[in-house]
Design an enzyme around this catalytic site. Structure first.
Site, mmCIF file in Angstrom:
data_model
loop_
_atom_site.group_PDB
_atom_site.id
_atom_site.type_symbol
_atom_site.label_atom_id
_atom_site.label_comp_id
_atom_site.label_asym_id
_atom_site.label_seq_id
_atom_site.Cartn_x
_atom_site.Cartn_y
_atom_site.Cartn_z
ATOM 1 N N ASP A 197 -20.261 90.062 1.914
ATOM 2 C CA ASP A 197 -18.823 90.298 1.760
ATOM 3 C C ASP A 197 -18.481 91.757 2.063
ATOM 4 O O ASP A 197 -17.506 92.046 2.760
ATOM 5 C CB ASP A 197 -18.385 89.945 0.329
ATOM 6 C CG ASP A 197 -16.918 90.233 0.099
ATOM 7 O OD1 ASP A 197 -16.080 89.451 0.590
ATOM 8 O OD2 ASP A 197 -16.596 91.255 -0.536
ATOM 9 N N GLU B 188 -17.965 84.417 -7.673
ATOM 10 C CA GLU B 188 -17.813 82.986 -7.456
ATOM 11 C C GLU B 188 -18.965 82.237 -8.129
ATOM 12 O O GLU B 188 -19.997 82.822 -8.439
ATOM 13 C CB GLU B 188 -17.868 82.689 -5.946
ATOM 14 C CG GLU B 188 -16.882 83.473 -5.124
ATOM 15 C CD GLU B 188 -15.442 83.125 -5.424
ATOM 16 O OE1 GLU B 188 -15.175 81.938 -5.693
ATOM 17 O OE2 GLU B 188 -14.591 84.021 -5.423
ATOM 18 N N ILE C 112 -5.797 98.622 -2.750
ATOM 19 C CA ILE C 112 -5.857 99.976 -2.187
ATOM 20 C C ILE C 112 -5.425 99.914 -0.726
ATOM 21 O O ILE C 112 -6.020 99.181 0.060
ATOM 22 C CB ILE C 112 -7.284 100.560 -2.250
ATOM 23 C CG1 ILE C 112 -7.885 100.394 -3.649
ATOM 24 C CG2 ILE C 112 -7.275 102.025 -1.835
ATOM 25 C CD1 ILE C 112 -9.314 100.903 -3.754
ATOM 26 N N GLU D 28 -4.026 93.790 5.090
ATOM 27 C CA GLU D 28 -4.376 94.824 4.116
ATOM 28 C C GLU D 28 -5.151 94.247 2.941
ATOM 29 O O GLU D 28 -6.047 94.883 2.388
ATOM 30 C CB GLU D 28 -3.089 95.500 3.607
ATOM 31 C CG GLU D 28 -3.301 96.688 2.717
ATOM 32 C CD GLU D 28 -4.022 97.832 3.410
ATOM 33 O OE1 GLU D 28 -3.434 98.467 4.291
ATOM 34 O OE2 GLU D 28 -5.186 98.091 3.063
ATOM 35 N N LYS E 221 -16.088 93.285 5.181
ATOM 36 C CA LYS E 221 -14.961 94.206 5.010
ATOM 37 C C LYS E 221 -15.178 95.492 5.786
ATOM 38 O O LYS E 221 -14.239 96.045 6.374
ATOM 39 C CB LYS E 221 -14.786 94.547 3.526
ATOM 40 C CG LYS E 221 -14.328 93.389 2.669
ATOM 41 C CD LYS E 221 -14.408 93.783 1.196
ATOM 42 C CE LYS E 221 -13.975 92.660 0.283
ATOM 43 N NZ LYS E 221 -14.385 92.905 -1.123
ATOM 44 N N VAL F 179 -4.839 83.409 -5.600
ATOM 45 C CA VAL F 179 -4.064 84.328 -4.767
ATOM 46 C C VAL F 179 -2.754 83.688 -4.319
ATOM 47 O O VAL F 179 -1.679 84.283 -4.434
ATOM 48 C CB VAL F 179 -4.890 84.802 -3.547
ATOM 49 C CG1 VAL F 179 -4.033 85.590 -2.571
ATOM 50 C CG2 VAL F 179 -6.079 85.643 -4.011
ATOM 51 N N GLY G 213 -14.617 85.788 -13.826
ATOM 52 C CA GLY G 213 -13.920 85.485 -12.583
ATOM 53 C C GLY G 213 -14.105 86.544 -11.501
ATOM 54 O O GLY G 213 -13.412 86.529 -10.495
ATOM 55 N N LYS H 152 -11.462 88.022 4.855
ATOM 56 C CA LYS H 152 -12.313 89.019 5.528
ATOM 57 C C LYS H 152 -13.449 88.378 6.308
ATOM 58 O O LYS H 152 -13.869 88.897 7.330
ATOM 59 C CB LYS H 152 -12.869 90.020 4.520
ATOM 60 C CG LYS H 152 -13.551 89.412 3.331
ATOM 61 C CD LYS H 152 -12.692 89.584 2.092
ATOM 62 C CE LYS H 152 -13.376 88.969 0.893
ATOM 63 N NZ LYS H 152 -12.545 89.028 -0.289
ATOM 64 N N GLY I 187 -8.950 90.118 -7.432
ATOM 65 C CA GLY I 187 -8.049 89.483 -8.404
ATOM 66 C C GLY I 187 -6.781 89.002 -7.739
ATOM 67 O O GLY I 187 -6.357 89.515 -6.699
#
Lengths: 394, 394
Positions: free
Chosen positions: B195, B184, B130, B123, B199, B17, B181, B99, B297
Site C-alpha cells: 500500500d 483490514e 494531508i 488527493e 502511494k 468512505v 479499523g 491508490k 479513516g
C-alpha cells in the site's frame, strides 16, 4: 501579463530577501524568469553582482513596459504600498512579503487587482516557507474549517524557546535573537505581537473571508511575561507561546486573537521550537492538520516568493473564495475564554474583568488569578497590556 | 464539465468512505453539489438513507448525462479502473482514492484525461487528509525539491507505535489495529508495504515527474521486524518506522524506496504516532517542511474528496508540470545506503550483499550486520525479503 511565457521581473530591494530572490532565480532556469532591473535606495553600498542591474529610480521598473512582474522586498510599508498599488494599476503582477503593508491595505489592493486583472501574491508574508495561504485558499475552501491556530512569529518563538528550554532571562534571550538575525535591532514589532497580528489578519482573509484591521483583534506580545509566569507554566508541564488563534463559533462567526498562551505537551504547537513556525488547521472532518517549517530568513522567504513566481507562469490568482463567493464570516468578541492574569504588585483588577475567578495566588510579591474572561473585555480598555501585568490564555 | 455551476455526482460505493462523502456533501450547501445516484454491489444491506438513491446498475451513473462528476469509493482496483476510465472517456470528471488502481494505471488515465479534457483528481489516495499531492503539484513545482520522506501508511504506523511505545508483540499489535479499523481483515497489502509503495508511486509523479510501477522500487513491509531489532533500536534511542524516501541526486536522478528505517528522536518523522501520517518535504531553500495529519479513516478521506470536489467547481486539473513541462527525473538505483540486516538463524549473506560491513553482532541465536549497501542489490534478488530476515535502513 502581457506574455506569460516570459517573466520579466523588476525587483525592489536588495537586502537579505532581495538578494536571496536574485540568487534563486538565477539558479532556477526552469522558471524562465529574468531579472530586468533592481531598484535600491543606497547606491553607495558595495554589491556582489553586476552594477548594471541596479537603479535608484523606481520609474525604471514602474515605467518599464518590459517588466510584467514586480517583486517587492523592502521594509518600508508606505513605500511598499505605493510601488505595489502603482504596479497593479498598470497591470503588472506583484509578489510581496510585506505583511505590515498588506494587513493595512488588503481591501484596496484586492479591489485594484480585480480591476486591472493583475495578480497579487504574497505567500511569503505569512510563515515564510510554509504554504499556508495557498492551502487555506485552495484546499480548505469549504465551510468546514473550525479552527486555525498557529505560531506565526519566529522571533518571539525563538526568544520563548531560550527562556523556557534554556532558562535564559528575557533580555538575554532577546539579545541572542538579535545576534542571530531573528529579531530586528528595533524588535518592537515582533515582541509587541504587532507582526503576528498583521500576519493573522492576512490569514483570516483566506481562512474565513474576514477583512479585519489589526486593531480589531485583541493582541499582545511577550514583553510582560514574568519569570514567575514561567515557573507556573513549568509546574504544569506547559510552555508559554505566542499563539494566534481563530475559532469558528456554532453561529458561523469567528473569535480571533493573538495572545500568549499556555501550551501543553500534548498539543502540536508544543513541538514548534526556536525560530520555526507551525500552523494547526482543524476541520470538521479531519481533526488536526499540522504544517511546520521555517518562518523567517532570506532563503525560506525567497522560496515562497519563488513559488508565487512559478504560479504566475500559470496566471494563478487568489480567488478570495470565502470573501467573494461564500458568505464571509464576521469577527465576534462575545466569547468566554480561560485566562491567567498575573501582576508584579498588589493591585485590584478592574471591576468585572473576570466573569468568574476560580484561583488566586499571592506570594513573593507576586499575584495571579485564573478565571473566565470575555474576549470583548480585552478590547474595552488596555489595562491588561500595561507593564507588570501578564495575561496568558489557558 | 457541462456546467460548472452544478456538480451532479454519481457515487460508486457506500462503505465507510462513500457514506462519509454522502454525509459531508449533504452538510456543505456552499459546495452546490448534489448526489444523483449511488451505485452499490449489495442491494440487500440495510442502508441509512432513502432507497431511491441506490442502484446496482452502473449504467445509471456511467450512462447518465446529468452526472458530470463521478466519485469512486470502492475497493476493487479492477472495477475501479473500469469505472474511472469509462467516466473520463465520456468527459465526466473523476475523483478517486483508489491508490492501488492509480499506481497501476496512472499513465493511461493521464492520457485519457488529457484527451477528453475531463479532470482526474485523487488527493484522497495519499495520506488522506494531508494535501500532499496538491502541494507537490502547485507549490513545489520547481526543481529545488531535494527530498520527500514520509510515513504514508497509517496501519503499519499504528502497529509499530504499539510495538515500540507500548511493548506489544507484532501479532497482538496487528489484532488491535484490526479491532480499531486501522487494518483490514486481510492486512497483507498494508503490512507487506504494498500500500505504501502504491502511494509513493503516485507522489513521485507529482514530486519529480516520475511514472514508476511499484515493482520498480525496492520496498518491503514490517512483518519481519524481530523483537531484538526493537531492542537494538531502543538502545540507540530510535524507533523503527516504515519510511518512504526519495532523494534527488546531484545529477538530477532520484533514488526512491519504501523500507523500514531507524528514526532518531531528532527527526520530524519520530513525531508521527499511531495511525497518523507525516511527510517531510526538503527543498534547497527552506530546509524541512513538515505536513502531518490523519492518514486514514472515513471522514479524513471524505475531506480530501470534498476538497477535490470543491476544486472541480473551478475546473481544477493537475497539470503534471514536472512530467509535461519540465524534464522529468528518472529513478536511479546506483546509490549507497547505510543498512542493518538481522537474521534469526546462522546463515551467510549472499556474497557481496554489503559493499562494506562495519559492525557484526551474534548472540542469543540472533545475528546482525551493519554496513553500506547498494540500492540496486535490493532489486537483484529478494533474499532479504524472506522470513527471519529483517533489513532496516539507518
Amino acid at each position: 501579463m502581457a506574455n506569460a511565457d516570459t517573466l520579466s521581473v523588476g525587483l525592489f530591494g536588495f537586502g537579505v530577501v532581495g538578494e536571496a530572490v536574485f540568487r534563486v532565480i538565477q539558479q532556477t532556469p526552469s522558471l524562465a524568469a529574468r531579472i530586468v532591473k533592481i531598484c535600491i535606495k543606497n547606491p553607495g553600498k558595495p554589491r556582489s553582482i553586476d552594477a548594471s542591474f541596479f537603479t535608484t529610480n523606481r520609474e525604471e521598473i514602474l515605467g518599464n513596459e518590459e517588466v510584467n512582474v514586480v517583486i517587492e522586498a523592502i521594509d518600508d510599508a508606505d513605500a511598499s504600498f505605493e510601488m505595489v498599488s502603482r504596479s497593479l494599476a498598470q497591470g503588472k503582477s506583484v509578489i510581496t512579503a510585506n505583511k505590515k503593508m498588506l494587513a493595512r491595505h488588503l481591501p484596496e489592493l484586492i479591489a485594484l487587482s480585480r480591476k486591472t486583472g493583475a495578480s497579487l501574491l504574497y505567500e511569503a508574508s505569512c510563515c515564510a516557507s510554509i504554504p499556508v495561504i495557498r492551502n487555506l485558499e485552495e484546499y480548505y475552501d469549504n465551510d468546514l474549517l473550525v479552527g486555525l491556530r498557529g505560531i506565526i512569529n519566529g522571533s518571539t518563538n525563538y526568544i520563548l524557546t531560550q527562556i523556557f528550554e534554556r532558562g535564559l532571562g528575557y533580555a538575554e534571550a532577546l539579545r541572542q535573537a538579535q545576534e542571530k538575525g531573528f529579531a530586528e535591532s528595533n524588535p518592537s514589532l515582533d515582541v509587541s505581537g504587532q507582526d503576528a497580528v498583521n500576519k493573522f489578519c492576512i490569514l483570516l482573509t483566506h481562512a474565513y473571508g474576514i477583512l479585519a484591521q489589526p486593531e480589531e483583534l485583541p493582541f499582545t506580545g511577550i514583553e510582560n511575561i514574568h519569570p514567575i509566569d514561567r515557573e507556573v507554566a513549568l509546574a504544569e508541564r506547559s510552555q508559554i507561546k505566542l499563539v494566534a488563534n481563530a475559532i469558528k463559533l456554532p453561529d458561523g462567526q469567528v473569535a480571533a486573537y493573538v495572545l500568549p498562551s499556555f501550551v501543553k505537551p500534548m498539543e502540536l504547537l508544543s513541538r514548534v521550537h526556536e525560530e520555526y513556525n507551525g500552523v494547526v488547521i482543524t476541520s470538521a472532518l479531519t481533526d488536526e492538520q499540522f504544517f511546520y517549517g521555517k518562518g523567517a530568513g532570506g532563503f525560506p522567504t525567497a522560496s515562497a516568493i519563488l513559488s508565487d513566481l512559478s504560479a504566475l507562469r500559470y496566471r494563478y490568482k487568489y480567488e478570495y473564495k470565502k470573501l467573494m463567493m461564500q458568505k464571509p464570516s464576521n469577527l465576534c468578541l462575545d466569547v468566554e475564554l480561560d485566562a491567567y492574569v498575573s501582576l508584579n504588585r498588589e493591585e485590584k483588577l478592574p471591576a468585572g474583568f473576570f466573569e468568574e475567578t476560580y484561583e488566586y495566588f499571592t506570594g513573593r510579591g507576586f499575584h495571579y488569578r485564573k478565571g473566565r474572561i470575555l474576549l470583548s473585555k480585552l478590547m474595552e480598555d488596555h489595562w491588561w497590556k500595561q507593564d507588570g501585568v501578564s495575561l496568558i490564555l489557558m
